[in-house]
Design an enzyme around this catalytic site. Structure first.
Site, PDB file in Angstrom:
ATOM      1  N   ASN A 172       0.828  -1.211   0.000  1.00  0.00           N
ATOM      2  CA  ASN A 172       0.000   0.000   0.000  1.00  0.00           C
ATOM      3  C   ASN A 172       0.855   1.250   0.000  1.00  0.00           C
ATOM      4  O   ASN A 172       0.605   2.205  -0.745  1.00  0.00           O
ATOM      5  CB  ASN A 172      -0.904   0.018   1.233  1.00  0.00           C
ATOM      6  N   ARG A 529      -5.178   1.519 -13.087  1.00  0.00           N
ATOM      7  CA  ARG A 529      -3.820   1.762 -12.602  1.00  0.00           C
ATOM      8  C   ARG A 529      -3.085   0.475 -12.222  1.00  0.00           C
ATOM      9  O   ARG A 529      -3.589  -0.348 -11.478  1.00  0.00           O
ATOM     10  CB  ARG A 529      -3.857   2.708 -11.407  1.00  0.00           C
ATOM     11  N   HIS A 559     -15.394   2.820 -14.990  1.00  0.00           N
ATOM     12  CA  HIS A 559     -15.210   2.106 -13.734  1.00  0.00           C
ATOM     13  C   HIS A 559     -16.449   1.314 -13.341  1.00  0.00           C
ATOM     14  O   HIS A 559     -16.409   0.528 -12.401  1.00  0.00           O
ATOM     15  CB  HIS A 559     -14.847   3.113 -12.633  1.00  0.00           C
ATOM     16  N   TYR A 592     -12.174 -10.116  -2.017  1.00  0.00           N
ATOM     17  CA  TYR A 592     -12.838  -8.821  -1.891  1.00  0.00           C
ATOM     18  C   TYR A 592     -14.298  -9.028  -1.518  1.00  0.00           C
ATOM     19  O   TYR A 592     -14.975  -9.896  -2.067  1.00  0.00           O
ATOM     20  CB  TYR A 592     -12.786  -8.040  -3.205  1.00  0.00           C
ATOM     21  N   ARG A 688     -13.890   2.162   4.320  1.00  0.00           N
ATOM     22  CA  ARG A 688     -12.700   1.340   4.504  1.00  0.00           C
ATOM     23  C   ARG A 688     -11.435   2.191   4.595  1.00  0.00           C
ATOM     24  O   ARG A 688     -10.568   1.938   5.400  1.00  0.00           O
ATOM     25  CB  ARG A 688     -12.536   0.347   3.344  1.00  0.00           C
ATOM     26  N   HIS A 716     -15.201  -3.816  -0.027  1.00  0.00           N
ATOM     27  CA  HIS A 716     -15.114  -3.128  -1.313  1.00  0.00           C
ATOM     28  C   HIS A 716     -16.465  -2.661  -1.847  1.00  0.00           C
ATOM     29  O   HIS A 716     -16.526  -1.910  -2.820  1.00  0.00           O
ATOM     30  CB  HIS A 716     -14.441  -4.073  -2.327  1.00  0.00           C
TER      31      HIS A 716
END
Length: 814
Positions: A172, A529, A559, A592, A688, A716
Site C-alpha cells: 500500500n 492503474r 469504472h 474482496y 474502509r 469493497h
C-alpha cells in the site's frame, strides 16, 4: 485492543489561526496512538461565495493533466480573483481539491432555518457551514494504512495473516508514494499546487506525509523484527540472515547461487567510463564498494536483485533467507580479483503514475503502451536504505538520484517486506484464518436442472442479490456469462472490464461467444492503474477473436461494473443484467467483499442498453430509470436524496442516511451530510479507507457516526440507503465519494427494488455500524480508535465472521 486518542473538545472545530507554509512540529506517539498531528487549517476566503452544493465547482480539477496543461493552468491562475477558486487543472495533487465554495462561519454561529423548504436545501442556501470541517485526505489515507498495520501488530490475528498484513502495508505504501506523493511533488514543482480542502498548504501536506510515513515505517519494521519474525520462529518458520545458516545450508545455497542466481546478475560499475546506472522503481539493489588491490583505488558498483526470483530462499525445510543475503555472501564471484569492502541494500520508489493526453492520441492503446515504457523512468520520490549504510555511499546515492534528505528512509533490514506475501502463502493452515469456501447462492441453487443451475431461469423468477465472497462468484456471475456464451438463444453480450486476470474465464467466455457468432461488445478500461499492461494484452486477445472492443469516452475512465445479455425467448427479446460493485475478476472475488444484482427487470435492461450505447457510440442521455450515473447525475442524485431526508425528518417521517464506501472525500456529499446532521437526521458512514468527514462536532456533525472495518476480506462494496419517509430506498454500485469517481469516471448505481433485498442491505449496514461489532471509530480530531473488545474485555464479533457463520448455518439446514 482499544487505543486512546486525544479528544477534540466536543462542540468546536479547530480554531482558525494564521498559518505559514511551514509545517507544525510533530508530537510524540503515546500508547501506540498519535497524540497530535498538524491541524488541518480553515480555508480562508476574502469574499463570500455561494454555489450549489450538489454541483461540481472549478476546484474539482483534473488529476491527470500533462505538464503542458499545467503551464497553461499556471498562467490562468495568475488572473484569479481573490477569494475565489481558480479554474486551473491540476497535476495529480494530493492537495489539489478545494472544497465547494460555501460561506464560512464559526460553528456557534450556525443557525440553519429548520423550517426552510426542500428547495432551500437543494440550492445550498439552508445555512452556512464552518471552515475547517474537512479532514486532510492524505493524513486519512496514512491512518487507513495504520489500521492495516494494527492488524499485523494484533496478537489475536493468525500468525501468517499477520505476515500478510505486513506485506499489504508495505505494498500500500509503495503505491501511495508512486502516485499520491509523486503527484504532489510534480504539482509543487510546476507551481500549480493549491491549498487542500483541509486548509493545509501543499508543502505542509508533504512534510506531514514524510513525518508520518517515517513513524509508520519504523513501527512496521519493528513489528516484523521484534514480534512477527520471532513468533514465526516459535512455530518452526525461521526467517534468518546469512550468518545464522549452518555450513551445510550455506554450501547448498552456494550451489544454488552458481546454478540459478549468478547467471542472471549484472554488476554495474560507476566511474568516469561508466555513468551511474538507472535504478528501476521498487527494485532491490546492493550498493557495493570494492578496492583494486594493485592501485588501492576504491570503486562503487551496483548489483540489482533479480525480481523474478523468490525473495526468500529455502535453505532447509522451513528455514528461509533473503535472496539479497545470498548474493551479498558471494560478491567475490561477481568482482574477481577485487577486494569487497562493504555492501549495503537500498531501494528506490519512483513516480509511476501515467499521463496520457487522450485528446491528442489517435489510438489510445498505442499511446498507453508508449507511456508504460516511460513509466520506468519517472523521478524518484523515496529512497529506502539499511540504517547501517556507510555515509559515503548514502551521499553518493542521494547526489546521483537527486533526492532530498527528507525522502531518505533508513530502516533495519531486510528492506521491502512485500516479500512476506510468499511466506504468508506457506501451507500452514493452523496459522491462518479458518478455511472458508463460498457456496452457490440459494436462489440459484434452488433451480433444478440436469447439470449446472440454470441462471436465466432463476433470474426470470426473481432478482438475485449476490454478496461475495460469501456467495460463490464462479457459480453466479461467471456461470451467468459462461451460460450466455454457450446458449444458442443468446444474441448479444455487452460487458465492462476494468480489472481481470490474464487467464480469466470471463474473457474466455466472451471469446467463445464471439467465435460462435454472437454480437459481443467489451468496454475495456485499459487505464486501470498498474493493470494497464495486462489489460492491453487481453484487449488485443478479445479483438482478435471478433469481439467489438472499445475504450470508453475520452477523458473518462470506465469504472462501472455492468453486464448485459440479450436472449431470444420465443417472440420476446429479454434482457438479463448484472450490476456490481466489484471487478469481474474470479481471483479477487474470493478476497474482496462485493455486492452484485442479477435481474431480468426490463427497466434495468433498458438502462444498461442506453448506457452501453452511450459508451460505444454517440449519445447524450444522462437520465435513466433505475440508474444513477457519473459524471452527470450521481452526485446530484445522492445530494438530492440526502436533502430529502431533512424534509422527511421535519415532517416527522422516518429519515436516515447510511453510506458504505471505500473513500469519502467529495465535499458536496459531505456538506449534504453535515446539513442533514444539523437538521437532526442520523447519518452513518462505513468507510474502509480515506474519510474527510469530522464526526461528532456539536452544531455540525453530532448526528454523524463514522466506522471502519478491516479484516480477512477487503471491504469493497458501495451501498447508499435512505429512510425516505418510511419507504426505504437503497442503491448499490461502483462509485466511491471522490472527485475522480464523480467527475472523471463512468460510474453506475442501481436502485434495489426487492423489499427483502433492501432490508438485507439495511441490516448489513446496521451490523457494521453497531457498537457491538469490532471496528475502528473516527473522532472529530481525525484520529481513529479501535474497538475490538467490550467493557469486560471480551472480544467483539467481526462482521465478516458473522456473515461466514450465517452462510455455514444456511448450508447446514436441510
Amino acid at each position: 485492543m482499544k487505543r486512546s486518542v486525544s479528544a477534540l473538545p466536543k462542540g468546536r472545530l479547530p480554531a482558525p489561526t494564521a498559518r505559514s507554509d511551514a509545517p507544525d512540529q510533530p508530537f510524540a506517539r503515546k500508547n501506540g496512538a498519535m497524540s497530535k498531528q498538524p491541524a488541518e487549517v480553515p480555508v480562508q476566503s476574502s469574499t463570500k461565495t455561494s454555489t450549489k452544493t450538489s454541483g461540481k465547482t472549478s476546484s474539482q480539477s483534473s488529476e491527470k493533466t500533462s505538464e503542458r496543461a499545467a503551464a497553461k493552468a499556471a498562467e490562468k491562475a495568475s488572473g484569479t480573483t481573490p477569494g475565489t477558486t481558480s479554474s486551473q487543472p491540476s497535476l495529480g495533487s494530493i492537495a489539489a481539491h478545494r472544497p465547494h465554495a460555501v460561506n464560512h462561519a464559526a460553528v456557534s454561529e450556525l443557525e440553519p432555518d429548520l423550517d426552510a423548504d426542500l428547495d432551500a436545501y437543494e440550492d445550498g442556501s439552508a445555512g452556512e457551514l464552518p471552515q475547517g470541517r474537512f479532514l486532510d485526505r492524505e493524513r486519512s489515507w496514512l491512518a487507513f494504512n495504520e489500521r492495516v498495520l494494527e492488524l499485523a501488530e494484533d496478537p489475536t490475528t493468525p500468525l501468517l495473516e499477520r505476515a500478510n498484513f505486513l506485506a499489504i502495508f508495505a505494498s500500500n505504501l509503495d503505491e501511495f508514494f508512486m502516485v499520491r506523493v509523486a503527484g504532489l511533488k510534480r504539482r509543487i514543482a510546476t507551481g500549480v499546487a493549491t491549498r487542500s480542502a483541509s486548509g493545509l498548504q501543499p508543502r505542509e501536506v508533504l512534510d506531514l506525509i514524510w513525518t508520518r510515513s517515517r513513524e509508520l515505517m519504523a513501527r512496521h519494521a519493528a513489528c516484523y523484527q521484534q514480534d512477527v519474525a520471532p513468533a514465526l520462529a516459535d512455530e518452526g518458520i525461521h526467517l534468518i540472515r546469512w550468518p545464522e545458516l549452518t555450513e551445510k545450508e550455506q554450501a547448498r545455497l552456494f550451489t544454488l547461487f552458481r546454478q540459478q542466481i549468478f547467471p542472471v546478475l549484472t554488476p554495474l560499475a560507476v566511474d568516469p567510463a561508466h555513468p551511474f546506472p538507472y535504478i528501476s522503481g521498487l527494485s532491490l539493489n546492493l550498493a557495493v564498494v570494492v578496492r583494486n588491490p594493485v592501485s588501492g583505488h576504491r570503486h562503487f558498483a551496483r548489483v540489482k536483485v533479480p525480481p523474478l526470483l523468490h525473495r526468500f530462499l529455502e535453505a532447509s525445510p522451513e528455514r528461509y533467507v533473503p535472496l539479497e543475503d545470498v548474493i551479498a555472501a558471494h560478491l567475490e564471484e561477481l568482482f574477481p580479483g577485487m577486494e569487497v569492502l562493504a555492501h549495503h541494500m537500498f531501494r528506490v520508489t519512483r513516480n509511476e503514475d501515467l499521463e496520457v493526453e487522450e485528446d491528442d492520441a489517435e489510438n489510445l492503446l498505442q499511446a498507453l503502451e508508449k507511456e508504460l515504457m516511460r513509466r520506468r523512468f519517472g523521478p524518484p520520490v523515496r529512497l529506502e536504505v539499511e540504517e547501517s549504510i556507510d555515509p559515503y555511499v548514502l551521499d553518493l546515492l542521494v547526489r546521483e538520484l537527486k533526492i532530498s534528505d527528507s525522502e531518505v528512509y533508513p530502516l533495519p533490514g531486510p528492506l521491502d517486506l512485500t516479500g512476506l506475501f510468499g511466506i504468508a502463502s506457506l501451507d500452514r493452515p493452523e496459522l491462518k484464518y479458518p478455511k472458508f469456501v463460498a457456496g452457490t447462492h440459494r436462489d440459484l441453487a434452488e433451480v433444478e436442472s440436469a447439470s449446472a443451475p440454470d441462471i436465466f431461469a432463476a433470474v426470470r423468477e426473481r432478482d438475485v442479490l449476490l454478496h461475495h465472497p460469501y456467495d460463490s462468484f464462479s457459480t453466479s456471475v461467471q456461470a451467468f456469462l459462461e451460460q450466455a456464451a454457450a446458449d444458442p438463444d443468446v444474441l448479444a453480450i455487452k460487458q465492462t472490464l476494468y480489472r481481470t486476470s490474464g487467464d480469466s474465464p470471463i474473457v474466455d467466455a466472451l471469446i467463445d461467444a464471439a467465435e460462435s457468432g454472437k454480437q459481443v461488445l467489451v468496454l475495456v478500461e485499459i487505464k486501470a492503474r498498474f493493470d494497464e499492461q495486462a489489460n492491453i494484452k487481453w484487449a488485443r486477445k478479445l479483438e482478435e477473436s471478433g469481439c467489438h472492443v472499445v475504450y470508453g469516452l475520452v477523458g473518462l475512465k470506465t469504472h462501472c461494473k455492468l453486464s448485459l445479455v440479450v436472449r431470444q425467448e420465443g417472440e420476446v427479446l429479454r434482457r438479463y443484467s448484472h450490476v456490481g460493485t466489484g471487478n469481474y475478476h474470479p481471483k479477487t472475488a474470493r478476497l474482496y467483499e462485493d455486492l452484485g444484482l442479477l435481474t431480468a427487470d426490463p427497466q434495468v435492461g433498458a438502462d444498461l442498453s442506453d448506457l452501453f450505447n452511450r459508451l460505444s457510440g454517440y449519445s447524450r442521455r444522462e437520465t435513466y430509470r433505475r440508474l444513477l450515473t457519473a459524471p452527470k447525475s450521481l452526485r446530484d442524485g445522492l445530494v438530492s436524496r440526502i436533502n430529502k431526508e431533512i424534509a422527511h425528518h421535519h415532517a416527522g417521517r422516518p429519515a436516515y442516511v447510511k453510506i458504505k464506501v471505500n473513500s469519502m472525500v467529495d465535499e458536496a456529499v459531505i456538506d449534504a451530510c453535515y446539513r442533514a446532521s444539523q437538521a437532526g437526521v442520523p447519518v452513518d458512514i462505513w468507510v474502509r479507507g480515506i474519510c474527510a468527514v469530522r464526526p461528532g462536532v456539536e452544531g455540525l456533525s453530532e448526528n454523524i457516526r463514522v466506522r471502519s472495518i478491516l479484516g480477512r476480506f477487503l471491504e469493497h462494496s458501495r451501498v447508499f440507503a435512505f429512510g425516505n419517509g418510511g419507504e426505504p430506498e437503497v442503491w448499490l454500485g461502483s462509485a466511491d465519494m471522490m472527485h475522480r469517481n464523480l467527475d472523471r469516471r463512468i460510474e453506475a448505481l442501481v436502485r434495489v427494488a426487492d423489499p427483502a433485498h433492501r432490508a438485507a442491505l439495511t441490516r448489513l449496514m446496521e451490523t457494521g455500524m453497531s457498537d457491538t461489532t469490532s471496528s475502528w471509530h473516527l473522532g472529530p480530531d481525525g484520529n481513529w480508535t479501535r474497538h475490538a473488545t467490550d467493557p469486560e474485555g471480551q472480544p467483539l464479533r467481526h462482521v465478516q465472521e458473522m456473515l461466514i457463520d450465517a452462510r455455514r448455518r444456511r448450508r447446514a439446514q436441510p
